[in-house]
Motif scaffolding. Sequence first.
Motif, PDB file in Angstrom:
ATOM      1  N   LEU A 242       0.822  -1.203   0.000  1.00 45.92           N
ATOM      2  CA  LEU A 242       0.000   0.000   0.000  1.00 45.92           C
ATOM      3  C   LEU A 242       0.861   1.259   0.000  1.00 45.92           C
ATOM      4  O   LEU A 242       0.447   2.313  -0.483  1.00 45.92           O
ATOM      5  CB  LEU A 242      -0.916  -0.010   1.228  1.00 45.92           C
ATOM      6  N   GLY A 243       2.081   1.137   0.521  1.00 47.07           N
ATOM      7  CA  GLY A 243       2.987   2.277   0.573  1.00 47.07           C
ATOM      8  C   GLY A 243       3.421   2.788  -0.789  1.00 47.07           C
ATOM      9  O   GLY A 243       4.034   3.855  -0.874  1.00 47.07           O
ATOM     10  N   SER A 244       3.109   2.049  -1.846  1.00 46.85           N
ATOM     11  CA  SER A 244       3.449   2.535  -3.189  1.00 46.85           C
ATOM     12  C   SER A 244       2.559   3.710  -3.602  1.00 46.85           C
ATOM     13  O   SER A 244       2.901   4.462  -4.511  1.00 46.85           O
ATOM     14  CB  SER A 244       3.325   1.402  -4.213  1.00 46.85           C
ATOM     15  N   ILE A 245       1.406   3.881  -2.921  1.00 44.13           N
ATOM     16  CA  ILE A 245       0.514   5.000  -3.262  1.00 44.13           C
ATOM     17  C   ILE A 245       0.104   5.825  -2.045  1.00 44.13           C
ATOM     18  O   ILE A 245      -0.414   6.930  -2.202  1.00 44.13           O
ATOM     19  CB  ILE A 245      -0.757   4.514  -3.988  1.00 44.13           C
ATOM     20  N   LEU A 246       0.325   5.302  -0.831  1.00 43.33           N
ATOM     21  CA  LEU A 246      -0.081   6.018   0.376  1.00 43.33           C
ATOM     22  C   LEU A 246       1.083   6.098   1.352  1.00 43.33           C
ATOM     23  O   LEU A 246       1.841   5.137   1.485  1.00 43.33           O
ATOM     24  CB  LEU A 246      -1.258   5.325   1.071  1.00 43.33           C
ATOM     25  N   THR A 247       1.195   7.218   2.017  1.00 42.03           N
ATOM     26  CA  THR A 247       2.211   7.390   3.049  1.00 42.03           C
ATOM     27  C   THR A 247       1.621   8.232   4.169  1.00 42.03           C
ATOM     28  O   THR A 247       0.558   8.839   4.016  1.00 42.03           O
ATOM     29  CB  THR A 247       3.455   8.110   2.494  1.00 42.03           C
ATOM     30  N   VAL A 248       2.313   8.241   5.296  1.00 34.43           N
ATOM     31  CA  VAL A 248       1.942   9.113   6.416  1.00 34.43           C
ATOM     32  C   VAL A 248       3.121  10.031   6.672  1.00 34.43           C
ATOM     33  O   VAL A 248       4.226   9.563   6.942  1.00 34.43           O
ATOM     34  CB  VAL A 248       1.607   8.302   7.682  1.00 34.43           C
ATOM     35  N   SER A 249       2.892  11.323   6.581  1.00 34.30           N
ATOM     36  CA  SER A 249       3.998  12.277   6.677  1.00 34.30           C
ATOM     37  C   SER A 249       4.466  12.454   8.112  1.00 34.30           C
ATOM     38  O   SER A 249       3.776  12.133   9.075  1.00 34.30           O
ATOM     39  CB  SER A 249       3.570  13.629   6.100  1.00 34.30           C
ATOM     40  N   MET A 250       5.674  12.985   8.238  1.00 32.81           N
ATOM     41  CA  MET A 250       6.224  13.319   9.540  1.00 32.81           C
ATOM     42  C   MET A 250       5.330  14.306  10.277  1.00 32.81           C
ATOM     43  O   MET A 250       5.160  14.224  11.498  1.00 32.81           O
ATOM     44  CB  MET A 250       7.615  13.920   9.365  1.00 32.81           C
TER      45      MET A 250
END
Length: 431
Positions: free
Chosen positions: A389-397
């Motif tokens: 899923l990290g290929s399209i979604l991330t959680v920012s600092m």
Amino acid sequence: MGKRKFVAMSETTDDSGTSGEEDFISLNLGGEDEPKSRQERRHHERKESKRKREKDDSEQDNLVCCPWMELMDSTAPEAPHKRLQKEVECFLRYMEPTEAERQLREYLVHKIRWAVQSRYSEDVEVHVFGSFGSNLYLPNSDIDVVVCTPPHIQVTLRNLARVLENAGVCSSPQVIEKAMVPVIKFRDLLTDLPVDIVIDSTSGLGSGKVIRQMMKKQPALRPLTLIIKHFLALHDLNEVFTGGIGGYATVCLVMSFLQIHPKLASGRMKAENNLGVLLLDFLQLYGHHFSMDTVGICPKTASYFQTNGRNLSMRGHRHYFSIRDPDCLSNDLGCKSFNSYHVRSSFNYSYLVLSRKMFQMYADWQGKRDRCGVTEEKFKRVNWDASLLGSILTVSMNVMDQRERIHRVYTDKSWLREEAASTFKLNQEKC
């Protein structure tokens, strides 16, 4: 919030497997530009140090992570669609508001209500709407508040802003009087949560009721909407005033998708158990198949309708996602989303990236599974511990720091010593 797993955006790779940004190696070969005197060298060193600090600050937003991977029970090889489903479930668990986040949001609304009613009258009502009112908020979502005044009490935005500032709710609130809906914007001094306040504009309360009704009909509406809202926020496409898709319109897009999906309509698929597949289908539908030039959606009747090309935005004269408001069919929720083409492109690109990675994982999984005597260690060389899923979604600092700040504030209990806290009661229904 647990150990962070970081991935630098500059380290991401494109479809060809090469780095998205070339490594830059500065070669100081001397020459006439090299500082000669001690003063020049010190000046050069200070300049380089300042440049490096500025670069580090600018890259703060580019640092991203996949903290939901810490909730994965196992990263052993398995069918990619099952792996995606597990990741989606873990992502939703991670993004679900904690007790501290729920309680401090409730307290912030209470503090605003306490400040307003203490200054004016208890006849002045304070209500929440938007994502917080419908329980569709993300950790960094703003809180939308409407102040409803009786006829005999006059409240202006500037006076209300001063009341909130004097009560210690905020500092230097921004009053935007020339907007279509005049608003006060500020960040809470205690939690740094963003707040928008309007006066006597109650349309958002009606849409909140509609959203809650739709969520009762479609249990998968809330989880899938949270994912899409986070996706749009990552791409800066979640604000209507910048041409993006607003929260209410996003809910309606997801609702229409769930209503029209053939396997869900026929009962051949249970939505809650197939959120990963549904996410892919959603991105494919609105990113590739859906013709927003000629077709609009109507969640109230669970149908499409012909726009005949009339859905052109006032700005840029480009087509947009035409969405009939379930609460008022004459209201088109997408008419101000002049960046709808950008939204569609982002959906399409993410669908291609995610599906490509799933095909690659499937080939690896199928090939390894068919071989005899393959050990767990050899599986790991396929990098199955990386996020799909990290290929399209991330959680920012920034999101993680926001959550950590709220947790600290909640834990030290300093907020309980504020005057407004003496009359605060937690709404247990949202816990």
